[in-house]
Design a protein around this motif. Structure first.
Motif, PDB file in Angstrom:
ATOM      1  N   LEU A  97       3.225  -7.200  -1.260  1.00 10.61           N
ATOM      2  CA  LEU A  97       3.173  -5.750  -1.475  1.00 10.61           C
ATOM      3  C   LEU A  97       1.805  -5.194  -1.088  1.00 10.61           C
ATOM      4  O   LEU A  97       1.700  -4.066  -0.618  1.00 10.61           O
ATOM      5  CB  LEU A  97       3.476  -5.417  -2.938  1.00 10.61           C
ATOM      6  CG  LEU A  97       4.943  -5.351  -3.306  1.00 10.61           C
ATOM      7  CD1 LEU A  97       5.113  -5.178  -4.801  1.00 10.61           C
ATOM      8  CD2 LEU A  97       5.654  -4.241  -2.573  1.00 10.61           C
ATOM      9  N   LYS A  98       0.765  -5.966  -1.303  1.00 13.16           N
ATOM     10  CA  LYS A  98      -0.587  -5.563  -0.929  1.00 13.16           C
ATOM     11  C   LYS A  98      -1.084  -6.583   0.091  1.00 13.16           C
ATOM     12  O   LYS A  98      -1.554  -7.661  -0.283  1.00 13.16           O
ATOM     13  CB  LYS A  98      -1.497  -5.540  -2.152  1.00 13.16           C
ATOM     14  CG  LYS A  98      -2.888  -5.082  -1.851  1.00 13.16           C
ATOM     15  CD  LYS A  98      -3.738  -5.064  -3.113  1.00 13.16           C
ATOM     16  CE  LYS A  98      -5.163  -4.706  -2.771  1.00 13.16           C
ATOM     17  NZ  LYS A  98      -6.038  -4.861  -3.930  1.00 13.16           N
ATOM     18  N   PRO A  99      -0.977  -6.266   1.385  1.00  8.69           N
ATOM     19  CA  PRO A  99      -1.372  -7.236   2.413  1.00  8.69           C
ATOM     20  C   PRO A  99      -2.844  -7.627   2.293  1.00  8.69           C
ATOM     21  O   PRO A  99      -3.676  -6.856   1.835  1.00  8.69           O
ATOM     22  CB  PRO A  99      -1.120  -6.488   3.726  1.00  8.69           C
ATOM     23  CG  PRO A  99      -0.236  -5.363   3.374  1.00  8.69           C
ATOM     24  CD  PRO A  99      -0.492  -5.027   1.952  1.00  8.69           C
ATOM     25  N   ARG A 100      -3.135  -8.828   2.732  1.00  7.31           N
ATOM     26  CA  ARG A 100      -4.510  -9.327   2.697  1.00  7.31           C
ATOM     27  C   ARG A 100      -5.325  -8.649   3.797  1.00  7.31           C
ATOM     28  O   ARG A 100      -4.798  -8.231   4.812  1.00  7.31           O
ATOM     29  CB  ARG A 100      -4.520 -10.832   2.912  1.00  7.31           C
ATOM     30  CG  ARG A 100      -3.752 -11.580   1.858  1.00  7.31           C
ATOM     31  CD  ARG A 100      -3.622 -13.025   2.230  1.00  7.31           C
ATOM     32  NE  ARG A 100      -2.865 -13.742   1.208  1.00  7.31           N
ATOM     33  CZ  ARG A 100      -2.270 -14.897   1.417  1.00  7.31           C
ATOM     34  NH1 ARG A 100      -2.335 -15.476   2.593  1.00  7.31           N
ATOM     35  NH2 ARG A 100      -1.614 -15.472   0.449  1.00  7.31           N
ATOM     36  N   PHE A 101      -6.634  -8.565   3.577  1.00  5.02           N
ATOM     37  CA  PHE A 101      -7.529  -7.996   4.592  1.00  5.02           C
ATOM     38  C   PHE A 101      -7.904  -9.117   5.558  1.00  5.02           C
ATOM     39  O   PHE A 101      -8.776  -9.936   5.289  1.00  5.02           O
ATOM     40  CB  PHE A 101      -8.777  -7.394   3.946  1.00  5.02           C
ATOM     41  CG  PHE A 101      -9.642  -6.649   4.919  1.00  5.02           C
ATOM     42  CD1 PHE A 101      -9.283  -5.387   5.342  1.00  5.02           C
ATOM     43  CD2 PHE A 101     -10.799  -7.212   5.416  1.00  5.02           C
ATOM     44  CE1 PHE A 101     -10.057  -4.693   6.236  1.00  5.02           C
ATOM     45  CE2 PHE A 101     -11.584  -6.526   6.327  1.00  5.02           C
ATOM     46  CZ  PHE A 101     -11.219  -5.268   6.728  1.00  5.02           C
ATOM     47  N   GLU A 102      -7.197  -9.160   6.676  1.00  3.99           N
ATOM     48  CA  GLU A 102      -7.426 -10.165   7.710  1.00  3.99           C
ATOM     49  C   GLU A 102      -7.448  -9.467   9.050  1.00  3.99           C
ATOM     50  O   GLU A 102      -7.236  -8.265   9.155  1.00  3.99           O
ATOM     51  CB  GLU A 102      -6.315 -11.221   7.668  1.00  3.99           C
ATOM     52  CG  GLU A 102      -6.290 -12.037   6.390  1.00  3.99           C
ATOM     53  CD  GLU A 102      -5.138 -13.019   6.338  1.00  3.99           C
ATOM     54  OE1 GLU A 102      -4.195 -12.887   7.151  1.00  3.99           O
ATOM     55  OE2 GLU A 102      -5.172 -13.917   5.483  1.00  3.99           O
ATOM     56  N   ARG A 103      -7.685 -10.237  10.084  1.00  2.14           N
ATOM     57  CA  ARG A 103      -7.765  -9.678  11.427  1.00  2.14           C
ATOM     58  C   ARG A 103      -6.462  -8.965  11.813  1.00  2.14           C
ATOM     59  O   ARG A 103      -6.476  -7.885  12.393  1.00  2.14           O
ATOM     60  CB  ARG A 103      -8.080 -10.782  12.443  1.00  2.14           C
ATOM     61  CG  ARG A 103      -8.317 -10.284  13.848  1.00  2.14           C
ATOM     62  CD  ARG A 103      -8.664 -11.398  14.808  1.00  2.14           C
ATOM     63  NE  ARG A 103      -7.662 -12.437  14.892  1.00  2.14           N
ATOM     64  CZ  ARG A 103      -6.552 -12.369  15.638  1.00  2.14           C
ATOM     65  NH1 ARG A 103      -6.321 -11.307  16.379  1.00  2.14           N
ATOM     66  NH2 ARG A 103      -5.693 -13.359  15.654  1.00  2.14           N
ATOM     67  N   GLN A 104      -5.326  -9.553  11.446  1.00  3.55           N
ATOM     68  CA  GLN A 104      -4.032  -8.961  11.807  1.00  3.55           C
ATOM     69  C   GLN A 104      -3.760  -7.667  11.041  1.00  3.55           C
ATOM     70  O   GLN A 104      -3.035  -6.802  11.524  1.00  3.55           O
ATOM     71  CB  GLN A 104      -2.885  -9.937  11.523  1.00  3.55           C
ATOM     72  CG  GLN A 104      -2.940 -11.214  12.284  1.00  3.55           C
ATOM     73  CD  GLN A 104      -3.661 -12.309  11.509  1.00  3.55           C
ATOM     74  OE1 GLN A 104      -4.469 -12.050  10.638  1.00  3.55           O
ATOM     75  NE2 GLN A 104      -3.379 -13.549  11.865  1.00  3.55           N
ATOM     76  N   THR A 105      -4.300  -7.533   9.854  1.00  2.37           N
ATOM     77  CA  THR A 105      -4.017  -6.355   9.029  1.00  2.37           C
ATOM     78  C   THR A 105      -5.182  -5.375   8.971  1.00  2.37           C
ATOM     79  O   THR A 105      -5.141  -4.417   8.203  1.00  2.37           O
ATOM     80  CB  THR A 105      -3.661  -6.785   7.595  1.00  2.37           C
ATOM     81  OG1 THR A 105      -4.758  -7.499   7.042  1.00  2.37           O
ATOM     82  CG2 THR A 105      -2.406  -7.632   7.571  1.00  2.37           C
ATOM     83  N   MET A 106      -6.206  -5.608   9.770  1.00  2.00           N
ATOM     84  CA  MET A 106      -7.384  -4.745   9.731  1.00  2.00           C
ATOM     85  C   MET A 106      -7.035  -3.296  10.061  1.00  2.00           C
ATOM     86  O   MET A 106      -7.502  -2.369   9.407  1.00  2.00           O
ATOM     87  CB  MET A 106      -8.445  -5.261  10.707  1.00  2.00           C
ATOM     88  CG  MET A 106      -9.794  -4.612  10.524  1.00  2.00           C
ATOM     89  SD  MET A 106     -11.050  -5.292  11.594  1.00  2.00           S
ATOM     90  CE  MET A 106     -10.999  -7.009  11.188  1.00  2.00           C
ATOM     91  N   LEU A 107      -6.190  -3.091  11.065  1.00  2.00           N
ATOM     92  CA  LEU A 107      -5.794  -1.732  11.433  1.00  2.00           C
ATOM     93  C   LEU A 107      -5.067  -1.043  10.283  1.00  2.00           C
ATOM     94  O   LEU A 107      -5.311   0.127  10.000  1.00  2.00           O
ATOM     95  CB  LEU A 107      -4.919  -1.759  12.687  1.00  2.00           C
ATOM     96  CG  LEU A 107      -4.472  -0.407  13.222  1.00  2.00           C
ATOM     97  CD1 LEU A 107      -5.695   0.402  13.658  1.00  2.00           C
ATOM     98  CD2 LEU A 107      -3.521  -0.573  14.377  1.00  2.00           C
ATOM     99  N   LEU A 108      -4.208  -1.788   9.595  1.00  2.00           N
ATOM    100  CA  LEU A 108      -3.477  -1.236   8.447  1.00  2.00           C
ATOM    101  C   LEU A 108      -4.439  -0.752   7.369  1.00  2.00           C
ATOM    102  O   LEU A 108      -4.271   0.322   6.802  1.00  2.00           O
ATOM    103  CB  LEU A 108      -2.544  -2.306   7.878  1.00  2.00           C
ATOM    104  CG  LEU A 108      -1.824  -1.979   6.583  1.00  2.00           C
ATOM    105  CD1 LEU A 108      -0.790  -0.900   6.821  1.00  2.00           C
ATOM    106  CD2 LEU A 108      -1.174  -3.219   6.013  1.00  2.00           C
TER     107      LEU A 108
END
Length: 161
Positions: A97-108
């Motif tokens: 529900l709360k995505p991790r702060f990683e390279r793939q989710t940085m834009l999110l």
């Protein structure tokens, strides 16, 4: 008045009611500590069917399967992070529900603050531009006809109570 009192009491009962969970009695673990961990993890995982509810709140069959899977992993001795890593590896980052702060989710994570800052900057520039344009344009003086109309309007306002 009586209707309002009944509505008020009904509203208070709804607000005071405990949150309902979709966890079935046969899913509950015998160890209360492990059950609390399972509930905590279930609140962090998205129901892949409902997509706006945690698996702890969803009645979907897939949510039940995920709740059972979480409990199996906890019973096997996995830590919370190991359970989450297992589910992310199996279902993808979307299961959180709360995505991790990683390279793939940085834009999110960064898109909303960047849009907010960009909008604030655009508003600041627009206000600054308007202030500069307003200072450069002198207002023309009133014509004698306009002055007479203004005087008439002001005298009417002064007379009215």
């Amino acid at each position: 008045m009586r209707r309002m009192m009944v509505a008020f009491v009904a509203l208070m009962m709804l607000l005071a009611a405990p949150a309902t969970h979709a966890v079935q009695p046969d899913e509950i673990m015998s160890d209360p500590v492990k059950e609390a961990r399972a509930r905590e993890l279930s609140r962090e995982l998205r129901c892949m069917v409902c997509q706006n509810q945690s698996i702890d709140d969803s009645d979907a069959p897939l949510a039940r399967d995920l709740r059972l899977l979480v409990r199996e992993r906890i019973a096997a001795g996995d830590s919370n992070s190991q359970v989450l890593d297992f589910l992310v590896a199996r279902y993808g980052e979307f299961v959180l529900l709360k995505p991790r702060f990683e390279r793939q989710t940085m834009l999110l994570w960064l898109l909303a603050p960047l849009l907010l800052a960009g909008g604030g900057f655009a508003l600041w520039r627009q206000n600054r531009r308007r202030a500069q344009e307003g200072a450069d344009v002198p207002t023309p003086p009133l014509t004698p006809d306009e002055e007479a109309k203004l005087a008439a309007l002001m005298s009417e306002d002064a007379r009215s109570p």
